[in-house]
Design an enzyme around this catalytic site. Structure first.
Site, mmCIF file in Angstrom:
data_model
loop_
_atom_site.group_PDB
_atom_site.id
_atom_site.type_symbol
_atom_site.label_atom_id
_atom_site.label_comp_id
_atom_site.label_asym_id
_atom_site.label_seq_id
_atom_site.Cartn_x
_atom_site.Cartn_y
_atom_site.Cartn_z
ATOM 1 N N ARG A 36 0.849 -1.194 0.000
ATOM 2 C CA ARG A 36 0.000 0.000 0.000
ATOM 3 C C ARG A 36 0.882 1.240 0.000
ATOM 4 O O ARG A 36 1.772 1.365 0.824
ATOM 5 C CB ARG A 36 -0.871 -0.037 1.262
ATOM 6 C CG ARG A 36 -1.768 1.149 1.422
ATOM 7 C CD ARG A 36 -2.722 0.960 2.579
ATOM 8 N NE ARG A 36 -2.087 1.114 3.875
ATOM 9 C CZ ARG A 36 -2.742 1.369 5.002
ATOM 10 N NH1 ARG A 36 -4.047 1.448 4.989
ATOM 11 N NH2 ARG A 36 -2.115 1.498 6.139
ATOM 12 N N THR A 62 -1.057 7.666 -1.227
ATOM 13 C CA THR A 62 -2.245 7.581 -2.086
ATOM 14 C C THR A 62 -3.190 6.459 -1.658
ATOM 15 O O THR A 62 -4.339 6.414 -2.102
ATOM 16 C CB THR A 62 -1.821 7.304 -3.538
ATOM 17 O OG1 THR A 62 -1.190 6.015 -3.563
ATOM 18 C CG2 THR A 62 -0.850 8.351 -4.053
ATOM 19 N N ASP A 108 5.502 -4.720 10.441
ATOM 20 C CA ASP A 108 6.580 -4.222 11.301
ATOM 21 C C ASP A 108 6.655 -5.019 12.599
ATOM 22 O O ASP A 108 7.742 -5.337 13.085
ATOM 23 C CB ASP A 108 6.368 -2.742 11.641
ATOM 24 C CG ASP A 108 6.641 -1.831 10.451
ATOM 25 O OD1 ASP A 108 7.115 -2.339 9.418
ATOM 26 O OD2 ASP A 108 6.373 -0.627 10.563
HETATM 27 N N1 URA Z 1 -1.985 -2.553 7.920
HETATM 28 C C1 URA Z 1 -1.507 -2.801 9.175
HETATM 29 O O1 URA Z 1 -0.492 -3.481 9.324
HETATM 30 N N2 URA Z 1 -2.155 -2.294 10.218
HETATM 31 C C2 URA Z 1 -3.283 -1.555 10.110
HETATM 32 O O2 URA Z 1 -3.848 -1.137 11.116
HETATM 33 C C3 URA Z 1 -3.768 -1.303 8.793
HETATM 34 C C4 URA Z 1 -3.104 -1.818 7.720
#
Ligand code: URA
Length: 212
Positions: free
Chosen positions: A103, A107, A205
């Site tokens: 993602r 954007t 993460d």
């Molecule tokens: N991706 C994530 O890792 N955490 C979120 O809260 C939303 C998208």
């Protein structure tokens, strides 16, 4: 589209520890693995089986076994990798295909940077694993991609979902295909950065550390 929110005290307990900001990566990974196995039990309830003749040490009988073609498990890289083993433990004969989707944080567009899947998925049951169903755009793209390749049905296994993302997926898929979403919990909402609230933070993460 069908939504299954798995209600079980063990799911709640593990999810609570997962959400805590002080939970270290090693424990986080272990809990994701355990949670997926619990979710997988529900996610595979409609898996295709056939009746076969077998012989036990005592007598001939009939049993049920998974049909061919084998199901295919599709982790969405990178966070979905943390869910792969938990699902494969229940479906050791499944094939694994990979979709790399990222993602753009500005954007919120989805970039598909890797695709390792059979060209023809005709008649295949697909299990997509991605921990966070946030805006829903990743799963819309992934699900459409698999259906276009002929998948008979798609089950998305996620830890958390936001109502906004579920709505987006529902509006995109509707009743035109057999799509099921299995989650441990549906949270309150998305925040302005499209993170799930209260959520658990950035799943990738927390599983693997921060990579820019
Ligand atoms: N991706 C994530 O890792 N955490 C979120 O809260 C939303 C998208």
């Amino acid at each position: 589209m069908r939504l299954i929110e798995v209600k079980h005290p063990l799911v709640d307990h593990k999810l609570t520890t997962l959400r805590r900001q002080e939970t270290p990566s090693a424990v986080f990974r272990q809990l994701v693995d355990e949670l997926v196995t619990l979710l997988a039990y529900e996610a595979t309830r409609e898996i295709s089986v056939e009746t076969v003749d077998i012989v036990t040490p005592v007598q001939a009988t009939q049993g049920r076994q998974l049909t061919e073609p084998r199901p295919i498990v599709v982790p969405i890289l990178r966070a979905g990798l943390g869910m792969l083993e938990g699902l494969m433990r229940l479906l050791p004969t499944a094939e694994v295909g990979f979709l790399g989707m990222k993602r753009d944080e500005q954007t919120l567009e989805i970039d598909t940077y890797a695709n390792r899947l059979p060209e023809d998925l005709s008649g295949r049951q697909c299990f997509v694993v991605d921990p966070m169903l946030a805006t829903g755009h990743t799963l819309v793209d992934a699900t459409n991609f698999l259906l276009e390749k002929g998948a008979s049905d798609v089950t998305c296994v996620c830890l958390l979902a936001a109502p906004e993302g579920l709505k987006t997926l529902e509006e995109s898929i509707g009743d035109r295909a057999n799509v099921t979403v299995v989650v441990a919990a549906v949270d309150e909402r998305l925040n302005e950065a499209s993170y799930i609230v209260p959520g658990l933070g950035d799943a990738g993460d927390r599983l693997y550390g921060i990579v820019d």
